[in-house]
Enzyme design. Sequence first.
Site, PDB file in Angstrom:
ATOM      1  N   MET A  45     -19.895 -12.881  57.368  1.00 47.80           N
ATOM      2  CA  MET A  45     -18.565 -12.982  57.962  1.00 47.80           C
ATOM      3  C   MET A  45     -18.060 -14.427  57.885  1.00 47.80           C
ATOM      4  O   MET A  45     -17.134 -14.807  58.594  1.00 47.80           O
ATOM      5  CB  MET A  45     -18.599 -12.498  59.416  1.00 47.80           C
ATOM      6  CG  MET A  45     -18.996 -11.023  59.500  1.00 47.80           C
ATOM      7  SD  MET A  45     -18.408 -10.195  60.973  1.00 47.80           S
ATOM      8  CE  MET A  45     -19.229 -11.150  62.228  1.00 47.80           C
ATOM      9  N   GLY A  51     -28.568 -20.802  57.342  1.00 46.89           N
ATOM     10  CA  GLY A  51     -29.150 -19.457  57.398  1.00 46.89           C
ATOM     11  C   GLY A  51     -28.571 -18.574  56.296  1.00 46.89           C
ATOM     12  O   GLY A  51     -29.310 -17.902  55.560  1.00 46.89           O
ATOM     13  N   HIS A  52     -27.243 -18.611  56.162  1.00 45.95           N
ATOM     14  CA  HIS A  52     -26.599 -17.827  55.104  1.00 45.95           C
ATOM     15  C   HIS A  52     -27.078 -18.309  53.721  1.00 45.95           C
ATOM     16  O   HIS A  52     -27.336 -17.501  52.826  1.00 45.95           O
ATOM     17  CB  HIS A  52     -25.081 -17.994  55.159  1.00 45.95           C
ATOM     18  CG  HIS A  52     -24.432 -17.478  56.414  1.00 45.95           C
ATOM     19  ND1 HIS A  52     -23.824 -18.292  57.325  1.00 45.95           N
ATOM     20  CD2 HIS A  52     -24.301 -16.221  56.903  1.00 45.95           C
ATOM     21  CE1 HIS A  52     -23.324 -17.574  58.314  1.00 45.95           C
ATOM     22  NE2 HIS A  52     -23.606 -16.305  58.092  1.00 45.95           N
ATOM     23  N   LYS A 164     -32.517 -12.502  61.709  1.00 47.27           N
ATOM     24  CA  LYS A 164     -31.794 -12.925  62.917  1.00 47.27           C
ATOM     25  C   LYS A 164     -31.106 -11.720  63.572  1.00 47.27           C
ATOM     26  O   LYS A 164     -31.080 -11.588  64.789  1.00 47.27           O
ATOM     27  CB  LYS A 164     -30.786 -13.996  62.510  1.00 47.27           C
ATOM     28  CG  LYS A 164     -29.655 -14.247  63.466  1.00 47.27           C
ATOM     29  CD  LYS A 164     -30.064 -15.251  64.488  1.00 47.27           C
ATOM     30  CE  LYS A 164     -28.954 -15.717  65.413  1.00 47.27           C
ATOM     31  NZ  LYS A 164     -27.753 -14.959  65.464  1.00 47.27           N
ATOM     32  N   ASP A 165     -30.514 -10.842  62.732  1.00 43.28           N
ATOM     33  CA  ASP A 165     -29.874  -9.623  63.240  1.00 43.28           C
ATOM     34  C   ASP A 165     -30.850  -8.463  62.996  1.00 43.28           C
ATOM     35  O   ASP A 165     -30.634  -7.620  62.122  1.00 43.28           O
ATOM     36  CB  ASP A 165     -28.538  -9.413  62.535  1.00 43.28           C
ATOM     37  CG  ASP A 165     -27.561 -10.523  62.863  1.00 43.28           C
ATOM     38  OD1 ASP A 165     -26.881 -10.439  63.880  1.00 43.28           O
ATOM     39  OD2 ASP A 165     -27.527 -11.524  62.104  1.00 43.28           O
ATOM     40  N   GLN A 168     -29.707  -4.890  63.124  1.00 50.68           N
ATOM     41  CA  GLN A 168     -28.749  -4.613  62.047  1.00 50.68           C
ATOM     42  C   GLN A 168     -29.469  -4.157  60.778  1.00 50.68           C
ATOM     43  O   GLN A 168     -29.031  -3.227  60.101  1.00 50.68           O
ATOM     44  CB  GLN A 168     -27.939  -5.881  61.779  1.00 50.68           C
ATOM     45  CG  GLN A 168     -27.023  -5.799  60.588  1.00 50.68           C
ATOM     46  CD  GLN A 168     -26.075  -6.981  60.523  1.00 50.68           C
ATOM     47  OE1 GLN A 168     -25.088  -7.005  61.222  1.00 50.68           O
ATOM     48  NE2 GLN A 168     -26.365  -7.965  59.708  1.00 50.68           N
ATOM     49  N   ARG A 202     -21.590 -18.598  65.616  1.00 51.31           N
ATOM     50  CA  ARG A 202     -21.021 -18.686  66.969  1.00 51.31           C
ATOM     51  C   ARG A 202     -21.430 -19.967  67.701  1.00 51.31           C
ATOM     52  O   ARG A 202     -20.853 -20.281  68.731  1.00 51.31           O
ATOM     53  CB  ARG A 202     -21.455 -17.477  67.794  1.00 51.31           C
ATOM     54  CG  ARG A 202     -20.791 -16.185  67.351  1.00 51.31           C
ATOM     55  CD  ARG A 202     -21.041 -15.071  68.357  1.00 51.31           C
ATOM     56  NE  ARG A 202     -20.101 -13.981  68.194  1.00 51.31           N
ATOM     57  CZ  ARG A 202     -20.254 -12.968  67.360  1.00 51.31           C
ATOM     58  NH1 ARG A 202     -21.326 -12.903  66.611  1.00 51.31           N
ATOM     59  NH2 ARG A 202     -19.334 -12.022  67.264  1.00 51.31           N
TER      60      ARG A 202
END
Length: 294
Positions: A45, A51-52, A164-165, A168, A202
């Site tokens: 997003m 991390g990405h 991390k998710d 998900q 965030r």
Amino acid sequence: MDNCPTLGQETLYVRLKVINTIAALQMLLKPVKSAAQKIALVPTMGALHKGHISLLKLAQQKADVVVCSIFVNPTQFTDPKDLEKYPRPLEHDIRMLEEAGCDVVFMPAVAEMYPEPETWHIDLGPAEFLLEGAFRKGHYQGVTQIVKKLFDAVDPDIACFGQKDFQQILMIRQMVAHFGMQLEILSCPIIREEDGLAMSSRNIHLSPADRKHALVLSRALNYVQENFSTAAIDELLSDARAMITATPGVDLDYFTIANGETLQPVADKSAPDLVALVAAKVGETRLIDNILLP
Ligand code: AMP
């Protein structure tokens, strides 16, 4: 698709293709498919961080062409204010992707992904309604809806997601199984700041005081991991929860030790696939984190 030389002091990269429509994306990828080259997708997003980029690096190792998508998906937000204030630093993101050697960034408008209002509901199994699913109603229906659309648009061989998710990834695996999709889902370790805070888009909303208080989440997870062999699960949970609730400005949603497949709480330490998961509001910002056990 080499780097082009310099403009002033700055090196410009021309390698990265910026694409906004599904049609243009498919046209670009057609020769890649015809040549039987592997495509990896990294869905994000935006508001990219290391991390990405770690996902992107793994994708580059595994595939010939890497597509990163940046799309703030409205259907997965339960709180409209959260959607509105989600950071969107597009120029920064494109620069990071260029520097990381990404091949294609797919940045569709909302109308491109959702030309018409649509209802979506698939059976994701009982874990959908636990943990994040209990606090964010409908979240995983929204997540799987957009990931399915991205998979259909890109038709990747591989897709990379972050541990991390944690929940998900489970939900996406359920969705892939539900549709019998043929691709490999890879899970990448959590990238942290030096002091242990899990990187997150965030985190920029954290005030300096929040930022300090947020460290209790990774500290509590590490505490559980370090004491796993000696303490009982009940004791670990009550200590970890007490650490978090004693921290000012931190409002705990859950801290659990669960089975990593079903997400059901576990009382037996010798059970396989254990994971400790936490979610808390720190100031105005909701954060999640987890650690594999033991
Ligand atoms: P997001 O942009 O937050 O939707 O995240 C896009 C992808 O990056 C998801 O698969 C996340 O799990 C992953 N991700 C987010 N933060 C981290 C992190 N700190 N370390 C590794 N992967 C991450």
